[in-house]
Motif scaffolding. Structure first.
Motif, PDB file in Angstrom:
ATOM      1  N   ALA A   1     -13.292  23.420  40.634  1.00 35.27           N
ATOM      2  CA  ALA A   1     -13.578  23.513  39.489  1.00 35.27           C
ATOM      3  C   ALA A   1     -14.965  24.174  39.364  1.00 35.27           C
ATOM      4  CB  ALA A   1     -13.516  21.951  38.660  1.00 35.27           C
ATOM      5  N   THR A   2     -15.356  24.654  38.124  1.00 32.10           N
ATOM      6  CA  THR A   2     -16.637  25.532  38.019  1.00 32.10           C
ATOM      7  C   THR A   2     -17.571  24.816  37.423  1.00 32.10           C
ATOM      8  OG1 THR A   2     -15.710  26.372  35.875  1.00 32.10           O
ATOM      9  CG2 THR A   2     -15.158  27.725  37.818  1.00 32.10           C
ATOM     10  N   GLY A   3     -18.767  25.029  37.722  1.00 29.08           N
ATOM     11  CA  GLY A   3     -19.795  24.363  37.356  1.00 29.08           C
ATOM     12  C   GLY A   3     -20.267  24.637  35.819  1.00 29.08           C
ATOM     13  N   ILE A   4     -21.475  24.531  35.391  1.00 29.92           N
ATOM     14  CA  ILE A   4     -21.887  24.740  33.930  1.00 29.92           C
ATOM     15  C   ILE A   4     -21.979  26.336  33.628  1.00 29.92           C
ATOM     16  CG2 ILE A   4     -23.293  22.610  33.603  1.00 29.92           C
ATOM     17  CD1 ILE A   4     -25.492  24.031  34.041  1.00 29.92           C
ATOM     18  N   ASP A   5     -22.165  27.189  34.883  1.00 28.55           N
ATOM     19  CA  ASP A   5     -22.127  28.591  34.505  1.00 28.55           C
ATOM     20  C   ASP A   5     -20.808  29.160  34.442  1.00 28.55           C
ATOM     21  OD1 ASP A   5     -21.471  28.359  37.115  1.00 28.55           O
ATOM     22  OD2 ASP A   5     -23.259  29.732  37.673  1.00 28.55           O
TER      23      ASP A   5
ATOM     24  N   PRO B   1     -28.144  21.336  36.361  1.00 29.54           N
ATOM     25  CA  PRO B   1     -27.449  20.218  36.120  1.00 29.54           C
ATOM     26  C   PRO B   1     -25.769  20.103  36.211  1.00 29.54           C
ATOM     27  CG  PRO B   1     -28.030  21.089  33.826  1.00 29.54           C
ATOM     28  CD  PRO B   1     -28.532  21.962  35.045  1.00 29.54           C
ATOM     29  N   VAL B   2     -25.299  19.081  36.812  1.00 30.38           N
ATOM     30  CA  VAL B   2     -24.010  19.292  37.282  1.00 30.38           C
ATOM     31  C   VAL B   2     -22.942  19.166  35.879  1.00 30.38           C
ATOM     32  CG1 VAL B   2     -24.259  18.365  39.589  1.00 30.38           C
ATOM     33  CG2 VAL B   2     -23.672  16.744  37.541  1.00 30.38           C
ATOM     34  N   ARG B   3     -22.065  19.540  35.950  1.00 33.22           N
ATOM     35  CA  ARG B   3     -20.962  19.436  34.866  1.00 33.22           C
ATOM     36  C   ARG B   3     -20.141  18.157  34.959  1.00 33.22           C
ATOM     37  NH1 ARG B   3     -15.570  20.848  33.540  1.00 33.22           N
ATOM     38  NH2 ARG B   3     -15.354  21.720  35.425  1.00 33.22           N
ATOM     39  N   ARG B   4     -20.485  17.250  34.144  1.00 37.17           N
ATOM     40  CA  ARG B   4     -19.655  15.736  34.029  1.00 37.17           C
ATOM     41  C   ARG B   4     -18.372  15.845  33.634  1.00 37.17           C
ATOM     42  NH1 ARG B   4     -22.844  10.397  33.108  1.00 37.17           N
ATOM     43  NH2 ARG B   4     -23.490  10.942  35.368  1.00 37.17           N
TER      44      ARG B   4
ATOM     45  N   ILE C   1     -19.923  18.317  38.743  1.00 38.49           N
ATOM     46  CA  ILE C   1     -19.133  19.375  39.319  1.00 38.49           C
ATOM     47  C   ILE C   1     -20.419  20.436  39.272  1.00 38.49           C
ATOM     48  CG2 ILE C   1     -17.671  21.373  39.074  1.00 38.49           C
ATOM     49  CD1 ILE C   1     -16.397  18.306  39.511  1.00 38.49           C
ATOM     50  N   PRO C   2     -21.094  20.809  40.702  1.00 38.73           N
ATOM     51  CA  PRO C   2     -22.243  21.799  40.509  1.00 38.73           C
ATOM     52  C   PRO C   2     -21.531  23.182  40.413  1.00 38.73           C
ATOM     53  CG  PRO C   2     -21.825  20.130  42.682  1.00 38.73           C
ATOM     54  CD  PRO C   2     -20.580  20.158  41.792  1.00 38.73           C
ATOM     55  N   THR C   3     -22.550  23.896  40.159  1.00 34.95           N
ATOM     56  CA  THR C   3     -22.232  25.537  40.338  1.00 34.95           C
ATOM     57  C   THR C   3     -21.780  26.058  41.742  1.00 34.95           C
ATOM     58  OG1 THR C   3     -24.287  26.058  40.787  1.00 34.95           O
ATOM     59  CG2 THR C   3     -23.810  26.001  38.370  1.00 34.95           C
ATOM     60  N   PHE C   4     -20.951  26.949  41.736  1.00 35.85           N
ATOM     61  CA  PHE C   4     -20.652  27.622  43.089  1.00 35.85           C
ATOM     62  C   PHE C   4     -21.691  27.733  44.035  1.00 35.85           C
ATOM     63  CE2 PHE C   4     -18.849  30.810  46.211  1.00 35.85           C
ATOM     64  CZ  PHE C   4     -17.713  29.832  46.647  1.00 35.85           C
TER      65      PHE C   4
END
Length: 422
Positions: free
Chosen positions: A27-31, A62-65, A80-83
């Motif tokens: 899964a992708t992060g916040i970006d 920040p990581v995506r929760r 979920i961190p960014t790649f």
């Protein structure tokens, strides 16, 4: 020894290896950046990432929760961190792994190279079998470990072995990065997000100090009889020969974990008289842990007569794991009942093979067969509900199964080999 110069190992070749080890389908992060998008300018992206990490200008996003359901009806938070963050976390984790694999003990099996849950289960089987007449099992359950991991204690533990400012600064940034949920950033004062690449090695470092080293250096020498510890990530069991030793350990465990900001679950952390006196009727009920049994890594462990008539330790799929797996299959059959039968057969075969790959151990044939039969029942039920004219009786369904044969239960893992001792 405290190592003060480690970051020099993290060069372009190191980052390229970290990139190769990073999942590309996650899964992708916040970006929202995917692995394919990052790879379009891979060398320049990695060079920029390396320069930022070495110069101290890297800012951890920040990581995506997100939340995934747990078996008890609750939800487990994942970060979920960014790649790009995944790559850098992997690069640092590779360095930490090289350092701490020299320190970690044989009783630890989670998130370590060339170690698996089945190896932990093998060791546990041999250890319990070696205690003639049974033993006392201390079943540990740390309440929300990844959420409550104390940052200050973690920094102190890391500082005993890691003195490189670049690595410590990066780890500190990830710990303080926070989470993004519904567009709102939240700061984190404790914990390391499940889903983060760096989290497993940090968890192992923390529990190596809190539990493993303490057990080997302080607990074992004070006990009068035989004892062992088997840990997989934050799941652990202790085996002790005498009730007195087990009670002493149970009394001190909460204090030991509280010293490091952790709490043991008061109901799930328990002492079990594992001596083979549970009845067959008790073992056949739907409880995860009938009297005289315990659960570890998805299996209920119990004593039962072998074919030769002697008592041996056996394992069966824990009731909650079995019901959860069956419910997922039923839900899938309901949602995909209108798919072509050949596609349904392909996916159900994969699900069965995946189940056997983990739960297919010696002595678990009854649970594997129950899962297989229930999957067939679920498939027939939802094929019969495709339309008013689609009802299948068992004869018709058997004819369909002769063409679309589902893989039968199979034992993948034998427990009768001698594993590394713990």
């Amino acid at each position: 020894m405290r190592l003060t110069t480690l970051a020099h190992h993290m060069d372009m070749a190191w980052l390229e290896e970290a990139y190769n080890r990073t999942r590309k389908d996650g899964a992708t992060g916040i970006d929202g950046q995917t692995a394919a998008e990052y790879a379009q300018a891979l060398q320049s992206n990695l060079r920029s990432l390396l320069d930022q990490a070495k110069s101290g200008t890297y800012r951890a996003p920040p990581v995506r929760r997100v939340y995934i359901p747990k078996g008890n009806g609750e939800e487990r938070p994942l970060g979920i961190p960014t790649f790009q963050d995944k790559i850098l976390q992997r690069a640092v984790a590779m360095i930490l792994e090289a350092v701490y694999e020299q320190d970690f003990m044989d009783c630890s099996y989670g998130f370590r190279p060339e170690r698996s849950p089945h190896q932990a289960l093998d060791v546990l089987w041999h250890k319990t079998m070696s205690m003639k007449g049974g033993c006392w099992i201390v079943e540990l359950d740390i309440r929300k470990f990844f959420d409550n991991l104390d940052h200050q204690h973690l920094r102190e533990i890391l500082g005993q072995r890691i003195g490189d400012g670049v690595l410590l600064r990066l780890i500190g940034k990830w710990l303080k990065a926070g989470v993004m949920e519904d567009g709102v950033r939240q700061n984190t004062q404790a914990g390391t997000p499940q889903g983060g690449v760096i989290s497993p090695i940090l968890a192992n470092v923390y529990l190596h100090e809190v539990l493993d080293r303490w057990f080997e250096e302080e607990v074992r020498p004070r006990l009068g009889g035989q004892c062992f510890l088997v840990r997989y990530a934050d799941d652990a069991v202790m085996g002790l020969a005498s009730k007195e030793d087990a009670q002493r350990v149970m009394a001190v465990l909460p204090k030991r974990f509280a010293r490091f900001g952790l709490e043991l679950h008061p109901l799930k952390t328990r002492l079990v008289n594992f001596n083979g006196k549970a009845s067959r009727s008790e073992l056949d009920n739907d409880d995860d842990e009938p009297p005289g049994t315990f659960t570890f890594l998805g299996f209920t462990h119990y004593w039962s007569p072998s074919r030769q008539g002697r008592l041996v330790v056996k394992r069966k799929t824990a009731a909650s794991r079995l019901s959860r797996a069956l419910q997922r299959v039923r839900d899938w059959c309901r949602l995909h009942r209108h798919d072509p039968v050949s596609e349904q057969h392909h996916q159900l075969s994969r699900k069965l093979q995946g189940h056997y790959a983990y739960y297919g151990i010696t002595g678990n044939g009854r649970s594997l067969t129950a899962f297989f039969e229930q999957v067939k029942n679920a498939w027939r039920t939802w094929l019969s509900k495709r339309s008013q004219k689609s009802y299948l009786n068992w004869q018709q369904f058997s004819s369909l199964l002769s063409r679309y044969r589902l893989p039968p239960p199979v034992v993948i893992h034998s427990i009768y080999r001698k594993p590394n001792t713990c």
